[in-house]
Scaffold this active site. Structure first.
Site, PDB file in Angstrom:
ATOM      1  N   HIS A   1       0.781  -1.588   0.270  1.00 42.14           N
ATOM      2  CA  HIS A   1      -0.027   0.350  -0.007  1.00 42.14           C
ATOM      3  C   HIS A   1       1.038   1.242  -0.126  1.00 42.14           C
ATOM      4  O   HIS A   1       0.648   2.185  -0.518  1.00 42.14           O
ATOM      5  CB  HIS A   1      -0.875  -0.253   0.867  1.00 42.14           C
ATOM      6  CG  HIS A   1      -2.452  -0.910   0.621  1.00 42.14           C
ATOM      7  ND1 HIS A   1      -2.135  -2.120   1.162  1.00 42.14           N
ATOM      8  CD2 HIS A   1      -3.361  -1.007  -0.372  1.00 42.14           C
ATOM      9  CE1 HIS A   1      -3.449  -3.328   0.541  1.00 42.14           C
ATOM     10  NE2 HIS A   1      -4.014  -2.654  -0.368  1.00 42.14           N
TER      11      HIS A   1
ATOM     12  N   ARG B   1     -11.079   3.555  -0.836  1.00 44.51           N
ATOM     13  CA  ARG B   1     -10.508   2.476  -0.220  1.00 44.51           C
ATOM     14  C   ARG B   1     -10.626   3.695   1.743  1.00 44.51           C
ATOM     15  O   ARG B   1     -10.247   4.455   1.457  1.00 44.51           O
ATOM     16  CB  ARG B   1      -8.849   2.813   0.072  1.00 44.51           C
ATOM     17  CG  ARG B   1      -8.399   1.238  -1.546  1.00 44.51           C
ATOM     18  CD  ARG B   1      -6.884   1.020  -1.489  1.00 44.51           C
ATOM     19  NE  ARG B   1      -6.770   0.358  -2.377  1.00 44.51           N
ATOM     20  CZ  ARG B   1      -5.717   0.517  -3.530  1.00 44.51           C
ATOM     21  NH1 ARG B   1      -5.757   2.308  -4.300  1.00 44.51           N
ATOM     22  NH2 ARG B   1      -5.378  -0.413  -4.341  1.00 44.51           N
TER      23      ARG B   1
ATOM     24  N   ARG C   1     -16.076   1.299  -0.761  1.00 44.95           N
ATOM     25  CA  ARG C   1     -15.538  -0.109  -0.508  1.00 44.95           C
ATOM     26  C   ARG C   1     -15.505  -0.042   1.427  1.00 44.95           C
ATOM     27  O   ARG C   1     -14.771   0.614   1.925  1.00 44.95           O
ATOM     28  CB  ARG C   1     -14.770  -0.579  -0.963  1.00 44.95           C
ATOM     29  CG  ARG C   1     -13.812  -2.423  -0.427  1.00 44.95           C
ATOM     30  CD  ARG C   1     -12.786  -2.374  -0.638  1.00 44.95           C
ATOM     31  NE  ARG C   1     -11.505  -1.347   0.465  1.00 44.95           N
ATOM     32  CZ  ARG C   1     -10.305  -1.959  -0.448  1.00 44.95           C
ATOM     33  NH1 ARG C   1      -9.723  -2.951  -1.604  1.00 44.95           N
ATOM     34  NH2 ARG C   1      -8.759  -1.673  -0.175  1.00 44.95           N
TER      35      ARG C   1
ATOM     36  N   ASN D   1      -4.238  -7.272  -7.417  1.00 42.91           N
ATOM     37  CA  ASN D   1      -2.953  -6.976  -5.790  1.00 42.91           C
ATOM     38  C   ASN D   1      -3.046  -7.522  -5.139  1.00 42.91           C
ATOM     39  O   ASN D   1      -2.117  -8.814  -5.203  1.00 42.91           O
ATOM     40  CB  ASN D   1      -3.056  -6.021  -5.200  1.00 42.91           C
ATOM     41  CG  ASN D   1      -3.441  -4.673  -5.785  1.00 42.91           C
ATOM     42  OD1 ASN D   1      -2.687  -4.809  -6.985  1.00 42.91           O
ATOM     43  ND2 ASN D   1      -3.723  -3.633  -6.285  1.00 42.91           N
ATOM     44  N   ASP D   2      -4.794  -8.107  -4.734  1.00 42.94           N
ATOM     45  CA  ASP D   2      -4.742  -9.755  -3.895  1.00 42.94           C
ATOM     46  C   ASP D   2      -4.766 -10.545  -4.060  1.00 42.94           C
ATOM     47  O   ASP D   2      -3.696 -12.074  -4.041  1.00 42.94           O
ATOM     48  CB  ASP D   2      -5.601  -9.056  -2.231  1.00 42.94           C
ATOM     49  CG  ASP D   2      -5.441  -8.561  -1.295  1.00 42.94           C
ATOM     50  OD1 ASP D   2      -4.569  -8.768  -1.165  1.00 42.94           O
ATOM     51  OD2 ASP D   2      -6.252  -7.523  -1.493  1.00 42.94           O
TER      52      ASP D   2
ATOM     53  N   ARG E   1       2.443  -9.739  -1.303  1.00 41.15           N
ATOM     54  CA  ARG E   1       2.940  -8.450  -1.890  1.00 41.15           C
ATOM     55  C   ARG E   1       3.394  -7.495  -1.920  1.00 41.15           C
ATOM     56  O   ARG E   1       4.073  -6.834  -2.423  1.00 41.15           O
ATOM     57  CB  ARG E   1       1.400  -8.140  -2.519  1.00 41.15           C
ATOM     58  CG  ARG E   1       0.292  -7.359  -1.088  1.00 41.15           C
ATOM     59  CD  ARG E   1      -0.770  -7.025  -1.357  1.00 41.15           C
ATOM     60  NE  ARG E   1      -0.961  -5.336  -1.920  1.00 41.15           N
ATOM     61  CZ  ARG E   1      -2.369  -4.904  -1.936  1.00 41.15           C
ATOM     62  NH1 ARG E   1      -3.605  -5.735  -1.234  1.00 41.15           N
ATOM     63  NH2 ARG E   1      -2.441  -4.058  -2.585  1.00 41.15           N
TER      64      ARG E   1
ATOM     65  N   CYS F   1     -10.147  -3.723 -10.577  1.00 42.09           N
ATOM     66  CA  CYS F   1      -9.106  -2.615  -9.761  1.00 42.09           C
ATOM     67  C   CYS F   1      -7.870  -2.976  -8.713  1.00 42.09           C
ATOM     68  O   CYS F   1      -7.389  -1.639  -7.965  1.00 42.09           O
ATOM     69  CB  CYS F   1     -10.109  -1.828  -9.162  1.00 42.09           C
ATOM     70  SG  CYS F   1     -10.522  -2.907  -7.244  1.00 42.09           S
TER      71      CYS F   1
HETATM   72  C1  PEP Z   1      -6.424  -5.501  -4.730  1.00 41.31           C
HETATM   73  O1  PEP Z   1      -6.530  -6.045  -3.657  1.00 41.31           O
HETATM   74  O2  PEP Z   1      -6.905  -5.812  -5.731  1.00 41.31           O
HETATM   75  C2  PEP Z   1      -6.873  -3.949  -4.591  1.00 41.31           C
HETATM   76  C3  PEP Z   1      -7.405  -3.101  -5.266  1.00 41.31           C
HETATM   77  O3  PEP Z   1      -7.372  -3.760  -3.342  1.00 41.31           O
HETATM   78  P1  PEP Z   1      -6.148  -3.254  -2.112  1.00 41.31           P
HETATM   79  O4  PEP Z   1      -4.804  -3.118  -3.175  1.00 41.31           O
HETATM   80  O5  PEP Z   1      -6.601  -1.732  -0.882  1.00 41.31           O
HETATM   81  O6  PEP Z   1      -5.926  -4.301  -1.065  1.00 41.31           O
HETATM   82 MG    MG Z   2      -6.944  -6.166  -1.899  1.00 37.48          MG
END
Ligand code: PEP
Ligand code: MG
Length: 587
Positions: free
Chosen positions: A191, A298, A334, A457-458, A468, A505
């Site tokens: 993040h 977020r 979210r 991302n997750d 990550r 996203c």
């Molecule tokens: C993701 O996990 O792809 C996402 C967009 O949320 P975050 O990066 O806040 O975990």
């Molecule tokens: Mg995520």
């Protein structure tokens, strides 16, 4: 001159002096200085000793009034130690004889002394070892600047060099002064990296030991396109990078000119481009970059930047502000995605878990803290009367979890109806698909929600089992992994068959080389960090749907992420040759 390769997370070039922070627990590297610099090092030492003495005097005065003169005596001991002639002579000797930096002189002498004290039997001496450690940190802090306070009220432009930064630290950086970021730790979608990108600050993470290679005041270059830091560059490199920075700025201006043109492929297929935000104030710059709405808000950042849990009124005010700033454009809020690397320092919320990314985070944390969850849902529902608002639940990993979240939303709606509050009774409800179990069950989940948003991302980290934010295994973290591509394809297809919208996203949406693939896999809505919007639009306006589908078909038959990535980069070189060249061959 020295080069150091890390992980590129936010593009752009920055050239200026380094400010090293967070050196607390890092060993100070042995660095020598030219004989001609010895007297300057001795002066730095004297200034740091004087400033440390002043700190301790101030602390003693403060402690005397707060806890009484007896306990404040500890600072008398520190003052005596700091002024100990024998100790100061050893610092000076290390600089004069061994030609080392003042910080290394203090570090090496103090560590030697601490080792002697620590081995003594008597508790009194062992205590003194702790005192020495404390004094050492104070002096070194003045020499290399380890204090967060230095980050506010900066008088000149700097590149921040740190072991790591928390998301809330990164969010509160003074962007007008901090021109670049380089950290030892971190991965591509940590993040911290996402926030640096959102703020348009060139950044490189995963540099392993950059804090030991650079001292405050050194000139460094951040090459955010190649993920490289150049330490003490020579004149030729400075010139080369100044030119590159100019070319990049020019390219950005050209992309920005597309901001208000439609995002349509050459054969006329429209793609919706949205922005991801963390704070309400990001809305106007995102819209200026061409965002047609916010695809991911977020909301946890409201908690990360606060000392106390924001109440319903504060949350409502933040959501309403986003809606007002959007002037009718859509917004997906979210619900709280706290936990893992997003830790709020609020009583009752901080958890200490062995595996935080697999722990009580996100929707799980909300379902175990119903007052917290319900307060947020009330604030969102109240805000829903002011604009086009949707609710999205993060980290859903099974159907029961989704049903439970929906049930709580219904309870909140019933209470609000009883209390006479107005809200949108038909507010669309969706989920992030960011856990492989949800992706594999997409067909079932599609029957119970209004939309999906794929959180790559997750999804990547859970599919390939790679943290990550861990720089040591960052080479294994890849959106081009065929298993990840397969999951995206399956979720997009399940959405079409179930008659619901699917968007994406994760950071992948903002990486130009992935864009034709994602469109070819069936995605028509992409939400990304705002600075990426204009270039992504340029890509979309340069390709046809046929071309994208061909790319998707070809990638579907590939076996490794290397193969996929090389192919996508080759394709991108055909679409945006100039941008690929400015960035160098690594992207
Ligand atoms: C993701 O996990 O792809 C996402 C967009 O949320 P975050 O990066 O806040 O975990
Ligand atoms: Mg995520």
């Amino acid at each position: 001159m020295q080069l150091k390769q890390g992980i590129k997370v936010s593009p752009g070039v920055a050239i200026c002096q380094a400010l090293v922070i967070d050196a607390e627990d890092q060993p100070i590297p042995k660095r020598t200085v030219a004989r001609s610099r010895q007297s300057a090092e001795l002066e730095r030492l004297d200034a740091a000793l004087k400033a440390s003495g002043q700190d301790i005097e101030d602390l003693r005065k403060h402690a005397t009034t707060k806890v009484g003169p007896e306990l404040a005596k500890i600072f008398d001991v520190h003052l005596v130690m700091l002024k100990d002639k024998h100790l100061v002579a050893q610092f000076r000797e290390a600089i004069s004889t061994d030609s080392v930096t003042a910080e290394y002189a203090v570090y090496s002498v103090m560590r030697r002394q601490q080792a002697v004290f620590s081995q003594m039997d008597k508790g009194f001496f062992r205590e003194r070892a702790n005192d020495l450690w404390d004094i050492e940190k104070r002096i070194i802090g003045h020499l290399i600047g380890d204090e967060r306070a230095h980050l506010t009220g900066l008088k000149q432009d700097v590149i921040l060099v740190a072991h790591d930064l928390t998301p809330s630290q990164t969010a509160s950086l003074d962007k007008s002064r901090i021109k670049g970021i380089a950290t030892n730790a971190g991965g591509q979608t940590s993040h911290t990296a996402i926030l640096a990108h959102a703020q348009g600050i060139p950044a490189i993470v995963g540099l392993e030991n950059i804090t030991s290679l650079v001292s405050s005041g050194d000139t460094i270059i951040i090459d955010g396109h190649k993920g490289m830091v150049i330490i003490s560059p020579d004149a030729a490199q400075l010139m080369e990078y100044r030119q590159q920075a100019e070319r990049f700025a020019l390219l950005e201006t050209q992309f920005d000119e597309l901001a208000h043109l439609p995002a349509v492929t050459r054969d006329g297929k429209a793609i919706t481009l949205l922005a991801n935000i963390e704070f309400p104030d990001e809305v106007p710059p995102a819209v200026a970059k061409g965002a047609m709405g916010i695809g991911l808000y977020r909301t946890e950042f409201l908690f990360l930047s606060a000392d106390e849990e924001p109440d319903e009124e504060q949350q409502y005010a933040a959501y309403k502000r986003v809606i007002d700033l959007l002037k009718g454009k859509p917004l997906t809020i979210r619900t709280l995605d706290l936990g893992a690397d997003k830790v709020a320092h609020i009583d009752g919320l901080a958890t200490n878990e062995r595996n935080p990314f697999l722990g009580c985070r996100s929707i799980r944390l909300c379902l175990q803290n119903l007052p917290l969850f319900k307060t947020q849902l009330r604030a969102i529902l109240r805000a829903s009367v002011h604009g086009q608002v949707r609710i999205m639940f993060p980290l859903i990993s099974n159907v029961m979890e989704l049903r439970q979240a929906r049930m709580i939303l219904n309870d909140v709606m019933e209470d609000m109806t009883d209390q006479g509050h107005e809200f949108n009774h038909h507010i669309p409800v969706g989920i992030m698909v960011e856990v492989p179990s949800a992706a594999l069950q997409a067909k079932t989940l599609a029957r119970e929600v209004d939309f999906f948003s794929i959180g790559t991302n997750d999804l990547i980290q859970y599919t390939v089992a790679v943290d990550r934010g861990n720089e040591r295994i960052a080479n294994l973290y890849s959106g081009a992994h065929p298993a990840v591509v397969q999951l995206i394809k399956d979720v997009a297809r399940a959405g079409v068959r179930g008659g619901i919208e699917v968007s994406l996203c994760g950071e992948m949406a903002g990486e130009p080389q992935f864009v034709p693939l994602l469109i070819g896999l069936g995605l028509k809505k992409l939400s990304m960090t705002p600075p990426a919007l204009p270039e992504v639009k340029k890509v979309i306006r340069s390709v046809t749907m046929d071309q994208c589908q061909k790319i998707a078909r070809k990638v579907s038959g590939m076996e490794s992420d290397r193969e996929v990535l090389n192919y996508l980069r080759d394709e991108m070189r055909k679409v945006l040759p100039e941008a690929m060249e400015v960035r160098g061959s690594t992207r």
